[in-house]
Write a protein that holds these residues in place. Sequence first.
Motif, PDB file in Angstrom:
ATOM      1  N   GLY A  76       0.368   9.872   5.113  1.00  0.00           N
ATOM      2  CA  GLY A  76       0.018  10.865   4.519  1.00  0.00           C
ATOM      3  C   GLY A  76      -0.907  10.467   3.378  1.00  0.00           C
ATOM      4  O   GLY A  76      -2.121  11.014   3.070  1.00  0.00           O
ATOM      5  N   ILE A  77      -0.631   9.409   2.510  1.00  0.00           N
ATOM      6  CA  ILE A  77      -1.431   8.888   1.686  1.00  0.00           C
ATOM      7  C   ILE A  77      -2.666   8.326   2.091  1.00  0.00           C
ATOM      8  O   ILE A  77      -3.818   8.447   1.598  1.00  0.00           O
ATOM      9  CB  ILE A  77      -0.721   8.109   0.640  1.00  0.00           C
ATOM     10  CG1 ILE A  77       0.469   8.886  -0.060  1.00  0.00           C
ATOM     11  CG2 ILE A  77      -1.509   7.334  -0.448  1.00  0.00           C
ATOM     12  CD1 ILE A  77       1.283   7.893  -0.605  1.00  0.00           C
ATOM     13  N   GLY A  78      -2.558   7.715   3.128  1.00  0.00           N
ATOM     14  CA  GLY A  78      -3.940   7.035   4.015  1.00  0.00           C
ATOM     15  C   GLY A  78      -4.711   7.896   4.288  1.00  0.00           C
ATOM     16  O   GLY A  78      -5.799   7.679   4.202  1.00  0.00           O
ATOM     17  N   LEU A  79      -4.249   9.077   4.694  1.00  0.00           N
ATOM     18  CA  LEU A  79      -5.344  10.109   5.299  1.00  0.00           C
ATOM     19  C   LEU A  79      -6.303  10.257   3.983  1.00  0.00           C
ATOM     20  O   LEU A  79      -7.377  10.680   4.249  1.00  0.00           O
ATOM     21  CB  LEU A  79      -4.450  11.418   5.752  1.00  0.00           C
ATOM     22  CG  LEU A  79      -4.141  11.429   7.097  1.00  0.00           C
ATOM     23  CD1 LEU A  79      -3.444  12.784   7.371  1.00  0.00           C
ATOM     24  CD2 LEU A  79      -5.280  11.460   8.252  1.00  0.00           C
ATOM     25  N   GLN A  80      -5.581  10.644   2.960  1.00  0.00           N
ATOM     26  CA  GLN A  80      -6.748  11.098   1.779  1.00  0.00           C
ATOM     27  C   GLN A  80      -7.481   9.958   1.324  1.00  0.00           C
ATOM     28  O   GLN A  80      -8.723  10.117   0.854  1.00  0.00           O
ATOM     29  CB  GLN A  80      -5.707  11.469   0.357  1.00  0.00           C
ATOM     30  CG  GLN A  80      -4.730  12.782   0.636  1.00  0.00           C
ATOM     31  CD  GLN A  80      -4.547  13.324  -0.487  1.00  0.00           C
ATOM     32  OE1 GLN A  80      -5.189  13.346  -1.574  1.00  0.00           O
ATOM     33  NE2 GLN A  80      -3.317  13.789  -0.526  1.00  0.00           N
ATOM     34  N   VAL A  81      -7.042   8.585   1.495  1.00  0.00           N
ATOM     35  CA  VAL A  81      -7.788   7.452   1.251  1.00  0.00           C
ATOM     36  C   VAL A  81      -8.984   7.398   2.194  1.00  0.00           C
ATOM     37  O   VAL A  81     -10.202   7.090   2.045  1.00  0.00           O
ATOM     38  CB  VAL A  81      -6.999   6.146   1.098  1.00  0.00           C
ATOM     39  CG1 VAL A  81      -7.932   5.003   0.947  1.00  0.00           C
ATOM     40  CG2 VAL A  81      -5.989   6.108   0.229  1.00  0.00           C
ATOM     41  N   LEU A  82      -8.530   7.756   3.590  1.00  0.00           N
ATOM     42  CA  LEU A  82      -9.812   7.578   4.506  1.00  0.00           C
ATOM     43  C   LEU A  82     -10.788   8.729   4.349  1.00  0.00           C
ATOM     44  O   LEU A  82     -11.912   8.434   4.359  1.00  0.00           O
ATOM     45  CB  LEU A  82      -9.026   7.614   5.808  1.00  0.00           C
ATOM     46  CG  LEU A  82      -8.276   6.418   6.103  1.00  0.00           C
ATOM     47  CD1 LEU A  82      -7.803   6.805   7.716  1.00  0.00           C
ATOM     48  CD2 LEU A  82      -9.086   5.247   6.657  1.00  0.00           C
ATOM     49  N   TYR A  83     -10.290   9.784   3.752  1.00  0.00           N
ATOM     50  CA  TYR A  83     -11.309  10.947   3.716  1.00  0.00           C
ATOM     51  C   TYR A  83     -12.223  11.045   2.352  1.00  0.00           C
ATOM     52  O   TYR A  83     -13.486  10.907   2.555  1.00  0.00           O
ATOM     53  CB  TYR A  83     -10.276  12.226   3.671  1.00  0.00           C
ATOM     54  CG  TYR A  83     -11.304  13.478   3.325  1.00  0.00           C
ATOM     55  CD1 TYR A  83     -11.718  14.287   4.472  1.00  0.00           C
ATOM     56  CD2 TYR A  83     -11.562  14.116   1.869  1.00  0.00           C
ATOM     57  CE1 TYR A  83     -12.506  15.187   4.386  1.00  0.00           C
ATOM     58  CE2 TYR A  83     -12.356  15.357   1.932  1.00  0.00           C
ATOM     59  CZ  TYR A  83     -12.784  15.926   3.047  1.00  0.00           C
ATOM     60  OH  TYR A  83     -13.547  16.885   3.038  1.00  0.00           O
TER      61      TYR A  83
END
Length: 297
Positions: free
Chosen positions: A136-143
Amino acid sequence: MLFSGNSIAVCAFLAWGLLPLYFQFIPSANVLELLSIRILFSIPCIYLLLKAKSLPMAKIWAAMRNRRVLLICFLAGIFNLTSLYSFTWAVTNGQVLAASLGYFMNPIFSIALGVLFLKDKLSTLQSVAVALSIAGIGLQVLYYGELPWLSIIMGGTFALYGLMKKFVDLDALSIMMIELILMLPFALCLIMSDLWHQTSVLYSDDNSKILLYLLSAPVTLIPLVLFSLAVEKISLIMIGFIQYIEPSIQFLLAVMIFGEVLLPVKVASFSLIWLGLLLCIADIVFKKRMSPTTSRL
């Protein structure tokens, strides 16, 4: 015992989750002065709690002659102030979602520290929950293409604060009193500087603002006391998962009350994290149901 470690932790994070409602009344606050006032007024509050529990100050003075205790409590105080500064700045500057993300990340830090330093063990469901949270946190980092530094600092330093408490063989209130005593010189210097330069809130004509600054001490101290008591009783892994209550509340406040923009990537990110929380709750319920049977074997 009247309250379990889990129930105390739940109360702590419920109170923390609602804190943005208080700080919305002091936007763009002088965060350093706010924290300094909190330290100054927290000391008598903790002293009264120590008296109520019949815990002698002599025990605290004796513990402070131990260099190891002093160092650990000093580090704990620094970590706590850093986390509080980040949180207070976020919620008084329209960044409640950033505060929410920071405390969504904190359980992952707490769990990692528990496994690395305290030899805590993850169950299968807890391992899946951690993986979902990281995703979930990785999604925000990628975005966004960058690390959310404010959230990382907020969550990481608070996890380190919880870890420090595991290395001092004292009750929670005594540790907190030592932390506050060690941070007091910094707080007094900041307060005196603001008074000298006439930038203190005490020079304000707004009495309600002054009162809000003063009341920030007990308002922020109550959940911290509950958290410290919970750390005494349960593992950092359990603390980490229960803490998801706090950022979930802050997330809802940010979107429904403070009107912050909720992008689809954040919906996906937070959904994965909440799914991890549900797995954790299922794990707790399963263990509670199994424990009576186990104890009879």
